[in-house]
Write a protein that holds these residues in place. Structure first.
Motif, mmCIF file in Angstrom:
data_model
loop_
_atom_site.group_PDB
_atom_site.id
_atom_site.type_symbol
_atom_site.label_atom_id
_atom_site.label_comp_id
_atom_site.label_asym_id
_atom_site.label_seq_id
_atom_site.Cartn_x
_atom_site.Cartn_y
_atom_site.Cartn_z
ATOM 1 N N MET A 1 107.349 149.778 -33.313
ATOM 2 C CA MET A 1 108.204 151.504 -33.653
ATOM 3 C C MET A 1 107.323 151.845 -34.610
ATOM 4 O O MET A 1 106.781 152.048 -35.235
ATOM 5 C CB MET A 1 109.322 151.082 -34.128
ATOM 6 C CG MET A 1 110.294 150.256 -33.444
ATOM 7 S SD MET A 1 112.044 149.537 -34.260
ATOM 8 C CE MET A 1 111.259 148.039 -35.291
ATOM 9 N N THR A 2 107.464 153.483 -33.914
ATOM 10 C CA THR A 2 107.364 154.777 -35.145
ATOM 11 C C THR A 2 107.795 155.417 -35.914
ATOM 12 O O THR A 2 109.313 156.088 -34.841
ATOM 13 C CB THR A 2 105.777 156.010 -34.229
ATOM 14 O OG1 THR A 2 107.112 156.585 -33.153
ATOM 15 C CG2 THR A 2 105.074 154.989 -33.261
ATOM 16 N N GLY A 3 107.715 157.095 -36.783
ATOM 17 C CA GLY A 3 108.284 156.867 -37.072
ATOM 18 C C GLY A 3 109.446 156.655 -37.914
ATOM 19 O O GLY A 3 109.812 155.675 -38.792
ATOM 20 N N ARG A 4 111.064 156.744 -37.346
ATOM 21 C CA ARG A 4 112.174 156.753 -38.057
ATOM 22 C C ARG A 4 113.138 155.499 -37.162
ATOM 23 O O ARG A 4 113.896 154.627 -37.760
ATOM 24 C CB ARG A 4 112.843 157.075 -38.884
ATOM 25 C CG ARG A 4 112.316 157.977 -39.710
ATOM 26 C CD ARG A 4 113.823 159.227 -40.652
ATOM 27 N NE ARG A 4 112.928 159.564 -41.626
ATOM 28 C CZ ARG A 4 113.913 161.247 -42.433
ATOM 29 N NH1 ARG A 4 114.926 160.946 -41.568
ATOM 30 N NH2 ARG A 4 113.510 160.568 -43.340
ATOM 31 N N ASP A 5 111.956 154.700 -36.522
ATOM 32 C CA ASP A 5 112.784 153.966 -35.763
ATOM 33 C C ASP A 5 113.713 151.968 -36.192
ATOM 34 O O ASP A 5 114.191 151.656 -35.732
ATOM 35 C CB ASP A 5 111.967 153.452 -34.270
ATOM 36 C CG ASP A 5 111.964 154.263 -33.742
ATOM 37 O OD1 ASP A 5 112.508 155.584 -33.235
ATOM 38 O OD2 ASP A 5 111.149 154.134 -32.403
ATOM 39 N N TRP A 6 112.916 151.899 -37.425
ATOM 40 C CA TRP A 6 113.641 150.742 -38.493
ATOM 41 C C TRP A 6 114.632 151.475 -38.649
ATOM 42 O O TRP A 6 115.727 150.508 -38.242
ATOM 43 C CB TRP A 6 112.157 151.142 -39.115
ATOM 44 C CG TRP A 6 112.406 152.083 -40.253
ATOM 45 C CD1 TRP A 6 111.535 153.593 -40.196
ATOM 46 C CD2 TRP A 6 113.152 152.567 -40.904
ATOM 47 N NE1 TRP A 6 111.934 154.235 -41.406
ATOM 48 C CE2 TRP A 6 112.719 153.831 -41.508
ATOM 49 C CE3 TRP A 6 114.649 151.643 -41.868
ATOM 50 C CZ2 TRP A 6 113.991 153.946 -43.076
ATOM 51 C CZ3 TRP A 6 114.788 152.141 -43.220
ATOM 52 C CH2 TRP A 6 114.767 153.563 -43.388
ATOM 53 N N THR A 89 110.341 144.175 -43.058
ATOM 54 C CA THR A 89 108.698 144.494 -42.730
ATOM 55 C C THR A 89 108.294 143.821 -41.289
ATOM 56 O O THR A 89 107.715 145.258 -40.675
ATOM 57 C CB THR A 89 108.409 142.540 -43.456
ATOM 58 O OG1 THR A 89 108.592 143.584 -44.629
ATOM 59 C CG2 THR A 89 106.798 142.857 -43.031
ATOM 60 N N GLY A 90 109.365 143.120 -40.463
ATOM 61 C CA GLY A 90 109.413 143.693 -39.324
ATOM 62 C C GLY A 90 109.703 144.799 -37.943
ATOM 63 O O GLY A 90 109.433 144.713 -37.341
ATOM 64 N N TRP A 91 110.358 144.857 -38.940
ATOM 65 C CA TRP A 91 110.778 146.212 -38.664
ATOM 66 C C TRP A 91 109.981 147.416 -38.222
ATOM 67 O O TRP A 91 110.097 149.031 -38.127
ATOM 68 C CB TRP A 91 112.498 147.168 -38.490
ATOM 69 C CG TRP A 91 113.170 146.066 -38.222
ATOM 70 C CD1 TRP A 91 113.672 145.012 -36.479
ATOM 71 C CD2 TRP A 91 114.620 145.426 -38.689
ATOM 72 N NE1 TRP A 91 114.331 144.567 -37.426
ATOM 73 C CE2 TRP A 91 115.417 144.310 -38.252
ATOM 74 C CE3 TRP A 91 115.458 146.181 -40.231
ATOM 75 C CZ2 TRP A 91 116.430 144.295 -38.214
ATOM 76 C CZ3 TRP A 91 116.296 145.263 -40.924
ATOM 77 C CH2 TRP A 91 116.389 144.453 -39.790
ATOM 78 N N ASP A 92 108.818 147.416 -39.337
ATOM 79 C CA ASP A 92 107.533 148.555 -39.901
ATOM 80 C C ASP A 92 108.078 149.747 -40.229
ATOM 81 O O ASP A 92 108.147 150.726 -40.544
ATOM 82 C CB ASP A 92 107.132 149.327 -38.218
ATOM 83 C CG ASP A 92 106.092 148.164 -37.494
ATOM 84 O OD1 ASP A 92 105.717 147.454 -37.754
ATOM 85 O OD2 ASP A 92 106.458 148.495 -36.274
ATOM 86 N N PHE A 93 108.850 148.543 -41.269
ATOM 87 C CA PHE A 93 109.969 150.007 -42.963
ATOM 88 C C PHE A 93 108.069 149.878 -43.267
ATOM 89 O O PHE A 93 107.318 149.488 -43.281
ATOM 90 C CB PHE A 93 110.661 149.212 -43.576
ATOM 91 C CG PHE A 93 111.041 150.254 -44.720
ATOM 92 C CD1 PHE A 93 111.949 151.054 -44.248
ATOM 93 C CD2 PHE A 93 109.973 149.854 -45.974
ATOM 94 C CE1 PHE A 93 112.252 151.708 -45.526
ATOM 95 C CE2 PHE A 93 110.324 150.777 -47.206
ATOM 96 C CZ PHE A 93 111.787 151.359 -46.928
ATOM 97 N N PRO A 94 108.396 151.867 -43.648
ATOM 98 C CA PRO A 94 107.189 151.755 -44.621
ATOM 99 C C PRO A 94 106.459 150.386 -46.274
ATOM 100 O O PRO A 94 106.982 150.179 -46.433
ATOM 101 C CB PRO A 94 107.035 152.917 -45.650
ATOM 102 C CG PRO A 94 108.215 153.917 -44.502
ATOM 103 C CD PRO A 94 109.017 153.237 -43.567
ATOM 104 N N SER A 95 105.966 150.106 -45.849
ATOM 105 C CA SER A 95 105.128 148.950 -46.474
ATOM 106 C C SER A 95 105.274 149.223 -48.241
ATOM 107 O O SER A 95 105.799 148.459 -48.968
ATOM 108 C CB SER A 95 104.052 148.056 -46.501
ATOM 109 O OG SER A 95 102.656 149.244 -46.467
#
Length: 202
Positions: A1-6, A89-95
């Motif tokens: 996922m990229t951007g705000r797809d999370w 974390t699994g959804w690629d939210f900004p760490s």
């Protein structure tokens, strides 16, 4: 996922997991309320979105104890934070923003002292959700479903407490004005119940 797809993953997951089903509406309303309160304020919208949508994960059926005795003493916040961090974390939210989400969730209840603007926005919005017409609906839907509220009379103390103890606890200017309006509506409702039913409400 990229951007705000999370964000799509968050909404999809909460829509699926928010049980009983009426619990789902609280999340989008809370986020919208917090954004309204936060107009012209410099907050992180990623943190606000994630914390608003995830903050009650631990109260959903399937995410809380089933045993009534265990449930009576259940503090959902630590479990909610743990689950939220793992899922985000699994959804690629900004760490780099995970700690801020955890902190906002940690302080989202009226009894808490927020340490961040996002936490204050979330707490104020959560208080507003317990006042006015929405507060009434959220309390009434528990009657007969929640063992703590077997009849209509049992939710009146909840609404009275919201009016007397929560209405004045919001922090930000815009939320204070909204709280006054919602509190007046709730006050009118409780007065009408008393006039119409007296001690015969049950």
């Amino acid at each position: 996922m990229t951007g705000r797809d999370w964000r799509k993953s968050v909404v999809y997951y909460i829509r699926r997991e928010a049980q009983p089903e009426d619990k789902f509406g609280h999340q989008p309303r809370l986020y919208a309320l917090a954004k309204t309160i936060g107009q012209d304020l410099d907050y992180d919208d990623d943190v606000l979105f994630a914390s608003a949508w995830m903050h009650d994960l631990g109260v959903f059926s399937g995410h809380r104890p089933q045993d009534i005795e265990q449930l009576s003493g259940w503090d959902h916040v630590p479990d909610t934070i743990e689950q939220s961090i793992e899922l985000l974390t699994g959804w690629d939210f900004p760490s780099g923003k995970l700690d801020a989400v955890a902190e906002a969730i940690r302080t989202h209840q009226a009894k808490d002292e927020p340490t961040t603007l996002e936490g204050t926005l979330l707490r104020d919005a959560d208080i507003l959700e317990q006042l006015g017409a929405i507060g009434i609906l959220r309390a009434a839907v528990k009657v007969g479903r929640d063992t703590r509220y077997p009849n209509f009379s049992s939710i009146l103390p909840v609404l009275s407490h919201a009016l007397s103890h929560l209405a004045g606890q919001t922090r930000l200017t815009r939320s204070k004005a909204m709280a006054e309006s919602r509190a007046e509506m709730l006050r009118s409702f409780l007065s009408a119940v008393s006039d119409e039913a007296g001690d015969l409400l049950h």
